[in-house]
Design a protein around this motif. Structure first.
Motif, PDB file in Angstrom:
ATOM      1  N   UNK A   1       0.902  -1.178  -5.004  1.00  0.00           N
ATOM      2  CA  UNK A   1       1.693  -1.290  -6.220  1.00  0.00           C
ATOM      3  C   UNK A   1       2.999  -1.982  -5.851  1.00  0.00           C
TER       4      UNK A   1
ATOM      5  N   UNK B   1       3.622  11.153  -6.503  1.00  0.00           N
ATOM      6  CA  UNK B   1       2.599  10.849  -7.496  1.00  0.00           C
ATOM      7  C   UNK B   1       2.331   9.351  -7.583  1.00  0.00           C
ATOM      8  N   UNK B   2       3.159   8.547  -6.925  1.00  0.00           N
ATOM      9  CA  UNK B   2       2.945   7.097  -6.977  1.00  0.00           C
ATOM     10  C   UNK B   2       3.489   6.480  -5.708  1.00  0.00           C
ATOM     11  N   UNK B   3       3.184   5.200  -5.495  1.00  0.00           N
ATOM     12  CA  UNK B   3       3.653   4.490  -4.310  1.00  0.00           C
ATOM     13  C   UNK B   3       5.186   4.415  -4.305  1.00  0.00           C
TER      14      UNK B   3
ATOM     15  N   UNK C   1       0.976  -3.668 -11.507  1.00  0.00           N
ATOM     16  CA  UNK C   1      -0.285  -3.821 -10.797  1.00  0.00           C
ATOM     17  C   UNK C   1      -0.580  -2.586  -9.961  1.00  0.00           C
ATOM     18  N   UNK C   2      -1.848  -2.187  -9.955  1.00  0.00           N
ATOM     19  CA  UNK C   2      -2.296  -1.166  -8.997  1.00  0.00           C
ATOM     20  C   UNK C   2      -3.637  -1.615  -8.448  1.00  0.00           C
ATOM     21  N   UNK C   3      -3.816  -1.413  -7.171  1.00  0.00           N
ATOM     22  CA  UNK C   3      -5.045  -1.912  -6.553  1.00  0.00           C
ATOM     23  C   UNK C   3      -5.511  -0.957  -5.470  1.00  0.00           C
TER      24      UNK C   3
ATOM     25  N   UNK D   1       0.857  -1.179   0.000  1.00  0.00           N
ATOM     26  CA  UNK D   1       0.000   0.000   0.000  1.00  0.00           C
ATOM     27  C   UNK D   1       0.895   1.232   0.000  1.00  0.00           C
TER      28      UNK D   1
END
Lengths: 540, 193
Positions: free
Chosen positions: A173, A137-139, B33-35, A7
């Motif tokens: 991700x 902007x992203x994990x 993957x994205x969840x 997460x």
């Protein structure tokens, strides 16, 4: 290194451990809770003895982290957006004191209010305190930016805010971690008066903070997290803050966005970069999750400059989180004809669990209060807030952590009778104790019901700071022990509970009723845990 | 390769176990993957949804755009209809037929099933009964994954591995039970597609 499915919250936690933090300080709050939980369960964190116990509230979190930073070590603070309201005194002053060990404050905003009372934008707090804000902007970028954030904090000697929103926090991700760092050694600040905010020192420190702004800006301009992407259509320039870049690119799957755009993940917003965009393009569209902070900054008061589009001019909705579809509409891209949800689909709101003690409390309260009519119950933040919905509809307010007791007090001061507060155990130790002290000192005629399930339940059953301490705390604050009443909220005690509530309403003064029964989710979790333990033992 | 899945159900039904299995399978296949999940308040018996995106190319948005989902995979029949606006015109609606009734005004189940049948591509499966017949009602979510596999571009064996990975800690018999549920779901979908 292989990728781990994490997460956004967990990526932040892993990064903080890898950055060599010596402690995380937090009170549970959606969508930030999983950061601390991950650290609590992490093997390396346990071996290193990294502090990770929940605190009483966000203010004590922020202050303890600042203390750890004072001692030269790296500390992480995590909270939900409204938690920063509670921590704001310490937070804003931490920009005046500056830091010694690196200090990163993670604030998780909840636009669209999936699980919150408002959708305030924490970037305003960052700007208000004049410290750098990182907005990944992203994990993966969240992981990288936490590592970077600690370095930046120690380089500038100021705290750094990392602002995320629900979609980043609660989306998984694949994450690539980087080699971990050691913890800092204990070391006191070089200036032993740095943290003394006496006016004479605070004035100097504030001037230093103002002077540091240029450096923060030039770091932002150079930051690899802020990037300029030149297109060949100059009719529109786009500024994408945080995760909004994903919604822009989702609309150009072949990576063929014709417009020039800025990916913005570090503040202060890079002025030269934005000026260049303004020069190159006819209009500017600002995509930001939350309030129109940057849009407002760029919009000319007298409307003389180039057109700035976003949430203020109606290109995007003024409230709620963004989505690929909303961004498509703002860009004039046609979206496919949607199927409609059939009319027979009915709402399924959250509800209190079967076997939850709050239900038995509300059932008893409703019968007692029938004689007085609706409008006498002030409540608070937690599962029991669901008592506002059918079938109970017992409570009349829910404003902020602790407000039940103080609002009941104010209404009683105004002459309302009866005035009853319903608050949970951990909400009481978070922010309810001081309000109860006010009522005791004022001899206010209120009934405070602490509906105790020995757990912070709405966020997933974390350990409550109030565990086993409620009665002595109330007695210590001066409530007459004869009017601190305890009971197990259960159907079989229904009549007794009604009698206690009715009696304490009639008592002229502060009464506290503590219905105590463990959260049913917690009971079931503990059962499962015990079963697993038994199984493992058998194997041995 | 790209599969966008809307997972839906009611808080507490464990849709995240489905996401965990498919996530493990996707990672093993080196897919991106994205969840996006639902946490917090709605977990208390409310409607929950998860956006699961799997692709061989990098994925931008955590959220699936409207009208672009390849599959709606729902562990509850009424919930399968709540997110129809996400399903692409020829997308598959794969749903459990056992209702989860925790609200007073739950519509008549037959009318819910009729609405589901109106969709061009549907698999409606009584996963609860199938799982109970196999030996454990808790395996119904694995029946549902099985029923969706014909429409997911991940090799079937990789998803099997995903199940093995997720249930490994609980012992060989639990793994076996869940695999059996998975295969039964898959066979049903292949026969009824």
């Amino acid at each position: 290194m292989s990728k781990k499915l994490l997460l956004g919250d967990e990526a932040i936690a892993q990064a903080a451990i890898d950055a060599g933090i010596s402690g995380v300080y937090a009170y549970p709050g959606t969508p930030s809770t999983e950061i601390t939980e991950y650290i609590q369960d992490n093997k390396t964190a346990i071996e290193r003895g990294i502090h990770s116990k929940w605190t009483a509230n966000e203010k004590t979190s922020m202050e303890a982290a600042l203390g750890m930073s004072y001692a030269g070590k790296r500390a992480l603070v995590c909270m939900k957006h409204v938690g920063l309201n509670v921590a704001s005194d310490a937070f804003i002053n931490s920009a005046i004191t500056g830091v010694n060990g690196g200090l990163v404050v993670v604030v998780a905003d909840d636009p669209s209010m999936h699980s919150s009372q408002n959708e305030q934008d924490s970037r305003f707090y960052g700007k208000f305190s004049m410290i750098p804000i990182l907005e990944p902007s992203s994990q993966q970028e969240a992981y990288d930016m936490v590592r970077y954030g600690f370095e930046l904090s120690e380089l500038l000697e100021y705290p750094v805010m990392l602002r995320i929103t629900t979609r980043l926090a609660h989306s998984r991700a694949g994450i690539e971690a980087k080699a971990p760092s050691e913890e800092n050694k204990l070391s006191l600040p070089t200036d032993m008066r740095q943290f003394v905010l006496l006016p004479a020192i605070a004035r100097k420190r504030y001037k230093m903070l103002i002077e540091a702004q240029d450096k923060m800006m030039s770091i932002s301009e150079q930051s690899t997290y802020n990037t300029y992407h030149e297109g060949d259509d100059f009719s529109l320039g786009i500024i994408c803050c945080g995760i909004s870049i994903n919604y822009l690119l989702e609309n150009y799957p072949e990576n063929n966005c014709p417009y020039t755009y800025i990916k913005l993940s570090q503040y202060p917003a890079p002025q030269e970069m934005i000026k260049k965009l303004e020069k190159q393009c006819d209009e500017i569209l600002v995509l930001e999750e939350g309030y129109p902070l940057l849009e407002e900054q760029l919009t000319d008061y007298f409307g003389k400059g180039k057109k700035i589009k976003g949430r203020l001019d109606g290109s995007l909705p003024r409230d709620g989180e963004l989505s690929p579809d909303l961004v498509a509409i703002a860009l004039g891209i046609k979206t496919p004809q949607e199927k409609k949800t059939p009319e027979l689909v009915t709402a399924r709101p959250p509800a209190l669990c079967a076997g939850c003690g709050h239900q038995d409390l509300y059932a008893a309260m409703n019968e007692v209060l029938e004689a007085h009519g609706d409008g006498h119950v002030f409540s608070d933040i937690g599962c029991y807030t669901l008592g506002a919905l059918p079938p109970y509809q017992t409570i009349n307010t829910c404003v902020d952590m602790g407000a039940s007791i103080t609002m009941a007090k104010g209404a009683a001061d105004a002459g309302l009778f009866p005035a009853i507060a319903v608050i949970g155990d951990s909400t009481f130790t978070h922010s309810g104790m001081t309000g109860l002290l006010d009522a005791v000192n004022d001899e206010t005629n209120i009934v405070v019901i602490i509906s105790d399930n020995d757990s912070v339940s709405m966020t997933g059953g974390q350990e409550s700071s109030a565990s086993g301490k409620l009665e002595p705390i109330c007695a210590g604050l001066g409530v007459d022990p004869a009017h601190i009443r305890t009971i197990i909220p259960h159907r079989k005690n229904h009549e007794e509970m009604k009698k206690i509530i009715a009696d304490e309403i009639e008592y002229k003064g502060v009464s506290v009723i503590i219905p105590s029964r463990d959260c049913i989710q917690k009971v079931m979790r503990d059962k499962r845990k015990n079963r697993t333990v038994v199984k493992t033992d058998c194997k041995k | 390769m790209k599969t966008d899945i809307i997972l839906s159900g009611v808080g507490g039904q464990g849709i995240l176990s489905i996401a965990a299995v498919l996530g493990a399978a996707a990672l093993e296949n080196n897919y991106h993957l994205k969840q996006a999940e639902t946490h917090g308040m709605s977990q208390r018996g409310g409607a929950v949804v998860s956006h699961l995106r799997i692709s061989d190319k990098p994925i931008s948005s955590d959220l699936i755009p409207m009208g672009k989902a390849d599959i709606i995979l729902s562990v509850e029949p009424m919930e399968s209809l709540r997110y129809l606006s996400f399903l692409k015109p020829n997308g598959y609606l794969v749903t459990n037929t056992t209702p989860f009734i925790n609200i007073k005004n739950y519509p008549e189940i037959q009318s819910v099933l009729n609405e589901i049948k109106k969709q061009p591509n549907t698999i409606a499966i009584d996963a609860d009964t199938i799982a109970k017949n196999i030996g454990n009602g808790k395996a119904s979510n694995m029946v549902m994954i099985g029923a969706a596999t014909p429409f997911i571009d991940i090799p079937f064996e990789k998803i099997e591995n995903g199940i093995k990975q997720i249930f490994e800690r609980k012992g060989a018999d639990i793994v076996e039970l869940n695999l059996k549920a998975f295969h039964t779901g898959r066979d049903f979908a292949l026969e009824n597609r």
